[in-house]
Structure formats: C-alpha cells, structure tokens
Design an enzyme around this catalytic site. Structure first.
Site, PDB file in Angstrom:
ATOM      1  N   HIS A 175       0.836  -1.206   0.000  1.00 42.34           N
ATOM      2  CA  HIS A 175       0.000   0.000   0.000  1.00 42.34           C
ATOM      3  C   HIS A 175       0.872   1.258   0.000  1.00 42.34           C
ATOM      4  O   HIS A 175       0.501   2.264  -0.621  1.00 42.34           O
ATOM      5  CB  HIS A 175      -0.937   0.019   1.211  1.00 42.34           C
ATOM      6  CG  HIS A 175      -1.934   1.132   1.140  1.00 42.34           C
ATOM      7  ND1 HIS A 175      -3.089   1.058   0.384  1.00 42.34           N
ATOM      8  CD2 HIS A 175      -1.936   2.373   1.694  1.00 42.34           C
ATOM      9  CE1 HIS A 175      -3.757   2.195   0.480  1.00 42.34           C
ATOM     10  NE2 HIS A 175      -3.079   3.007   1.274  1.00 42.34           N
ATOM     11  N   ASP A 179       0.609   4.237  -2.664  1.00 42.82           N
ATOM     12  CA  ASP A 179       0.596   5.664  -2.333  1.00 42.82           C
ATOM     13  C   ASP A 179       1.678   6.416  -3.106  1.00 42.82           C
ATOM     14  O   ASP A 179       1.455   7.512  -3.622  1.00 42.82           O
ATOM     15  CB  ASP A 179       0.834   5.868  -0.827  1.00 42.82           C
ATOM     16  CG  ASP A 179      -0.391   5.546   0.010  1.00 42.82           C
ATOM     17  OD1 ASP A 179      -1.501   5.465  -0.555  1.00 42.82           O
ATOM     18  OD2 ASP A 179      -0.233   5.375   1.232  1.00 42.82           O
ATOM     19  N   HIS A 202       3.252  10.437   2.371  1.00 42.93           N
ATOM     20  CA  HIS A 202       2.663  11.387   1.426  1.00 42.93           C
ATOM     21  C   HIS A 202       3.438  12.701   1.370  1.00 42.93           C
ATOM     22  O   HIS A 202       3.694  13.245   0.299  1.00 42.93           O
ATOM     23  CB  HIS A 202       1.203  11.657   1.792  1.00 42.93           C
ATOM     24  CG  HIS A 202       0.288  10.513   1.478  1.00 42.93           C
ATOM     25  ND1 HIS A 202       0.112  10.032   0.202  1.00 42.93           N
ATOM     26  CD2 HIS A 202      -0.499   9.744   2.277  1.00 42.93           C
ATOM     27  CE1 HIS A 202      -0.750   9.021   0.227  1.00 42.93           C
ATOM     28  NE2 HIS A 202      -1.134   8.830   1.474  1.00 42.93           N
TER      29      HIS A 202
END
Length: 234
Positions: A175, A179, A202
C-alpha cells in the site's frame, strides 16, 4: 495503464475511500475502456541518478536510469509487527494484480491520535487492515468499537486483526508503494526510471516529486538539442 488524458469530476471534498485500495478505480477504468491517441507520449527519462532525503521524516529516495518503470519500497514500522517489509513493482503492467488490491492500514498505537485529530471517521474493519502492534486492553478495545460494523473479539496475538480482508502478507509495504505511485503521478509525465524508496510518506513523496519536477522542466527546455559526448569521434 499510463493514462495521460482523462477528466475526473468530484462532487465532494475528497476522493471516496471505498474499500481502502485502488482496486475499484482500476476496475472502473477497465470497464470504461482505453483509447490510443495519435500524439506521442512524452516521458520523463532519468538520465543520471537522482537522490533525495527528507531529513524530517527520514524518507530516502533514489531514482536511476532504466528503460521502463520499476519501484522497490522498503518500510520499517519500528514495532514487532509489521516490522520491516518491502514490495516491488517490476513494470506498470503488474500494478493491477500486485499493487492495486493493497488496502490501507492502521496500527493500534496510532488510533487514538488519529481519532483525536478528527481523522479516520470513515475507517472500518472493512476498508482498512487494523494491525495489533501491541495487545490492547478490553477498555481500549471497547472504545475503538466504532471501527467495526461487526465487533471482533479482543486480539490475543500481534498481527492483522481482520485477516479475512488481507490480500498479501506484505500488504502494508504494497500500500505504501501504491501511495507512492499516486503521489509521484503529480509530476504530470510518465517516467522511465528505477526507484528505490525507503520509508516513504505522502509529505515526503510530494517533496521528492517537486525535485523531479525541476528536472523534468529542464529536460523539456533542452528537448531536441543535440547531446555532445567528448568521448566519441566527431
């Protein structure tokens, strides 16, 4: 799919969370169908190794020349589980099967701070992997009951609590790779290069994309100009 001509309209404040992965979006794009267009695709081609480190988060990025697209992500959660993991995407053609289904996740140690900041309001055991990095008390477990439509019993061992929703053993790392691909797409151009990424997030992904953006702008300025190699015969 390297789609680079697409209009998306959203009538809410954020993208729907759905099942916590990108699988539904991928399926919808496949249903809609893809069209080849007459314009040539303009790539950002990595010509020399680029390295970036975010001192605040400790995230480290290296991209090197490669005639294709490849990403290796390494993560270290500093807890017994999930501990250290890695995931590899060897070509975008493998994204749909190997990366797209990877759900978001949360560690039990982070739930209080996330809920206290008004986050994860839509989080449930159906759209995120909940990971017991420590064993919670019965009081904590009752308080966190809002995370599930059907309450699971108090976990007795470390690991993923809702394993029935887990698709991969290294799903957290996959994951994080998902991202990263989404964040780096903000560059606005498909990339030819090989990435090795350590502890991405992020915020640091966004900073790295800005570094690449400067390189892309410079590359476009020089597009079409001959390259001089003094080692070759004129």
């Amino acid at each position: 799919k390297e789609i680079d001509n697409l209009q998306i309209e959203i009538d809410g404040s954020e993208v729907p969370y759905l099942d916590g992965s990108s699988k539904i979006f991928t399926s919808l794009l496949n249903e809609a169908g893809l069209l080849d267009q007459s314009e040539n695709k303009l790539f950002f081609e990595v010509e020399e190794t680029i390295e970036f480190k975010d001192e605040e988060s400790g995230a480290h990025y290296v991209i090197s020349p490669f005639d294709g697209f490849e990403v290796t992500v390494l993560v270290d959660f500093d807890v017994p589980y999930p501990g250290q993991q890695f995931a590899v995407l060897a070509g975008l053609e493998k994204y749909e099967g190997e990366i797209s289904p990877a759900k978001s996740f949360v560690l039990l140690k982070d739930i209080d701070s996330l809920m206290g900041n008004g986050l994860i309001k839509g989080g449930t055991l159906d759209n995120a992997l909940v990971i017991a990095d420590r064993l919670p008390s019965s009081t904590e477990w009752e308080k966190w009951g809002s995370l599930s439509h059907s309450q699971l019993p108090l976990p007795a061992t470390l690991g993923v609590i809702n394993k029935s929703n887990q698709s991969f053993e290294n799903e957290p790392a996959r994951h994080k790779l998902l991202d990263f691909i989404g964040d780096i797409a903000l560059l606005g151009a498909p990339i030819k290069g090989r990435f090795v990424v350590h502890k991405p997030g992020h915020s640091s992904n966004n900073l790295f994309a800005r570094v690449l953006k400067k390189q892309l702008q410079e590359q476009r300025k020089l597009r079409g100009k001959p390259k001089y190699d003094p080692s070759k015969i004129p």
